[in-house]
Design a protein around this motif. Structure first.
Motif, PDB file in Angstrom:
ATOM      1  N   ALA A 107       0.728  -1.044  -0.419  1.00 34.25           N
ATOM      2  CA  ALA A 107      -0.320   0.266  -0.311  1.00 34.25           C
ATOM      3  C   ALA A 107       1.098   0.823   0.137  1.00 34.25           C
ATOM      4  O   ALA A 107       0.597   2.381  -1.206  1.00 34.25           O
ATOM      5  N   ILE A 108       2.244   0.607   0.926  1.00 35.24           N
ATOM      6  CA  ILE A 108       2.909   2.490   1.188  1.00 35.24           C
ATOM      7  C   ILE A 108       3.221   2.945  -0.523  1.00 35.24           C
ATOM      8  O   ILE A 108       3.635   4.210  -0.844  1.00 35.24           O
ATOM      9  N   VAL A 109       4.183   1.399  -0.967  1.00 27.98           N
ATOM     10  CA  VAL A 109       4.589   1.731  -2.407  1.00 27.98           C
ATOM     11  C   VAL A 109       3.555   2.411  -3.571  1.00 27.98           C
ATOM     12  O   VAL A 109       3.706   3.065  -3.841  1.00 27.98           O
ATOM     13  N   LEU A 110       2.211   1.984  -4.033  1.00 27.37           N
ATOM     14  CA  LEU A 110       0.746   1.797  -4.421  1.00 27.37           C
ATOM     15  C   LEU A 110       0.655   3.959  -4.327  1.00 27.37           C
ATOM     16  O   LEU A 110       0.549   4.827  -4.345  1.00 27.37           O
ATOM     17  N   GLN A 111       1.365   4.125  -3.024  1.00 24.15           N
ATOM     18  CA  GLN A 111       0.450   5.491  -1.988  1.00 24.15           C
ATOM     19  C   GLN A 111       2.211   6.358  -2.933  1.00 24.15           C
ATOM     20  O   GLN A 111       1.570   7.365  -3.947  1.00 24.15           O
ATOM     21  N   LEU A 112       3.253   5.707  -3.257  1.00 29.82           N
ATOM     22  CA  LEU A 112       4.795   7.102  -3.450  1.00 29.82           C
ATOM     23  C   LEU A 112       4.205   6.501  -4.701  1.00 29.82           C
ATOM     24  O   LEU A 112       4.890   7.678  -5.190  1.00 29.82           O
ATOM     25  N   VAL A 116      13.981   0.634  -1.601  1.00 31.17           N
ATOM     26  CA  VAL A 116      12.635   0.506  -2.690  1.00 31.17           C
ATOM     27  C   VAL A 116      12.423   1.913  -2.024  1.00 31.17           C
ATOM     28  O   VAL A 116      11.461   2.612  -2.898  1.00 31.17           O
ATOM     29  N   VAL A 117      12.892   2.922  -1.486  1.00 35.61           N
ATOM     30  CA  VAL A 117      12.432   3.915  -0.762  1.00 35.61           C
ATOM     31  C   VAL A 117      13.645   4.664  -0.005  1.00 35.61           C
ATOM     32  O   VAL A 117      14.303   4.043   0.442  1.00 35.61           O
ATOM     33  N   ARG A 118      13.150   6.320  -0.869  1.00 33.12           N
ATOM     34  CA  ARG A 118      14.570   6.817   0.670  1.00 33.12           C
ATOM     35  C   ARG A 118      13.621   8.208   0.732  1.00 33.12           C
ATOM     36  O   ARG A 118      12.609   8.255   0.401  1.00 33.12           O
ATOM     37  N   ARG A 159       9.891   8.675  -1.194  1.00 31.18           N
ATOM     38  CA  ARG A 159       9.486   8.881  -2.824  1.00 31.18           C
ATOM     39  C   ARG A 159      10.407   6.795  -2.775  1.00 31.18           C
ATOM     40  O   ARG A 159      11.139   6.676  -2.314  1.00 31.18           O
ATOM     41  N   LEU A 160       9.921   7.254  -4.002  1.00 26.27           N
ATOM     42  CA  LEU A 160      10.547   5.382  -4.384  1.00 26.27           C
ATOM     43  C   LEU A 160      11.799   6.241  -5.364  1.00 26.27           C
ATOM     44  O   LEU A 160      11.926   6.617  -5.561  1.00 26.27           O
ATOM     45  N   VAL A 161      12.572   4.819  -5.502  1.00 20.09           N
ATOM     46  CA  VAL A 161      13.775   4.873  -5.742  1.00 20.09           C
ATOM     47  C   VAL A 161      14.142   4.862  -7.185  1.00 20.09           C
ATOM     48  O   VAL A 161      14.395   5.902  -7.797  1.00 20.09           O
ATOM     49  N   ASP A 162      13.269   3.913  -7.878  1.00 19.69           N
ATOM     50  CA  ASP A 162      12.596   4.023  -8.989  1.00 19.69           C
ATOM     51  C   ASP A 162      11.878   3.287  -9.133  1.00 19.69           C
ATOM     52  O   ASP A 162      10.641   2.732  -9.147  1.00 19.69           O
ATOM     53  N   LEU A 175       9.955  -0.915  -9.156  1.00 20.27           N
ATOM     54  CA  LEU A 175       9.198  -1.171  -7.881  1.00 20.27           C
ATOM     55  C   LEU A 175       7.934  -1.035  -8.715  1.00 20.27           C
ATOM     56  O   LEU A 175       7.506  -1.794  -7.972  1.00 20.27           O
ATOM     57  N   ALA A 176       7.462   0.240  -8.278  1.00 18.28           N
ATOM     58  CA  ALA A 176       6.022  -0.019  -8.806  1.00 18.28           C
ATOM     59  C   ALA A 176       5.118  -0.634  -9.864  1.00 18.28           C
ATOM     60  O   ALA A 176       4.514  -1.068  -9.308  1.00 18.28           O
ATOM     61  N   HIS A 177       5.840  -0.632 -10.631  1.00 27.21           N
ATOM     62  CA  HIS A 177       5.863  -1.602 -12.020  1.00 27.21           C
ATOM     63  C   HIS A 177       5.130  -3.141 -11.677  1.00 27.21           C
ATOM     64  O   HIS A 177       4.189  -3.787 -11.650  1.00 27.21           O
ATOM     65  N   ILE A 178       5.999  -3.398 -10.443  1.00 20.06           N
ATOM     66  CA  ILE A 178       6.407  -4.431  -9.627  1.00 20.06           C
ATOM     67  C   ILE A 178       4.699  -5.183  -8.847  1.00 20.06           C
ATOM     68  O   ILE A 178       4.098  -6.000  -8.923  1.00 20.06           O
ATOM     69  N   VAL A 179       5.004  -4.031  -8.122  1.00 15.92           N
ATOM     70  CA  VAL A 179       3.750  -4.105  -6.925  1.00 15.92           C
ATOM     71  C   VAL A 179       2.169  -3.828  -8.100  1.00 15.92           C
ATOM     72  O   VAL A 179       1.171  -4.686  -7.406  1.00 15.92           O
ATOM     73  N   VAL A 180       2.708  -2.102  -8.975  1.00 17.76           N
ATOM     74  CA  VAL A 180       0.942  -3.140  -9.196  1.00 17.76           C
ATOM     75  C   VAL A 180       0.906  -3.903 -10.549  1.00 17.76           C
ATOM     76  O   VAL A 180      -0.707  -4.523 -10.876  1.00 17.76           O
ATOM     77  N   ASP A 181       1.876  -4.732 -10.846  1.00 15.20           N
ATOM     78  CA  ASP A 181       1.774  -6.011 -12.085  1.00 15.20           C
ATOM     79  C   ASP A 181       1.287  -6.893 -10.810  1.00 15.20           C
ATOM     80  O   ASP A 181       0.235  -7.711 -11.390  1.00 15.20           O
TER      81      ASP A 181
END
Length: 118
Positions: free
Chosen positions: A46-51, A84-86, A97-100, A103-109
């Motif tokens: 959920a954090i990754v999706l928010q960021l 994952v974040v910085r 924020r996400l480092v790149d 990682l968001a694509h992995i989670v979204v997929d």
């Protein structure tokens, strides 16, 4: 890496496939496994999706996810340690924020895959 983590990695190494033209080396496979473990908790997903939409402060994540500040901070520490974040300090706050975007694509997929099956 802790002694326990090193021991787990040493134990896992014999089970890793031999590197070939399409198989990364064992160090890459271990690092990918570590990354996926860091993403494996629902709150961290959920954090990754928010960021992925914009950088956020801890209090914004607390409000958006409706969980406690200590829990958000604990999960952010795991995500930060995994690369994952910085966090960037802005006055008294730290903005995460996400480092790149990979990682968001992995989670979204992963979320999309699960939602397709329901």
């Amino acid at each position: 890496m802790s002694a326990t983590q090193a021991h787990i990695h040493e134990d896992a190494a014999p089970d890793l496939p031999a590197p070939g033209p399409e198989t990364p080396g064992s160090a890459s496979l271990v690092a990918a496994g570590d990354l996926l473990r860091a993403l494996a908790a629902p709150v961290r997903i959920a954090i990754v999706l928010q960021l992925r939409t914009s950088p956020r402060c801890v209090h914004e994540l607390v409000d958006a996810l409706e969980v406690t500040q200590p829990l958000i901070s604990q999960h952010l520490r795991v995500l930060k340690a995994a690369g994952v974040v910085r966090g960037d300090r802005r006055g008294r706050e730290v903005v995460y924020r996400l480092v790149d975007d990979h990682l968001a694509h992995i989670v979204v997929d992963a979320v999309a895959h699960v939602e397709e099956e329901t």
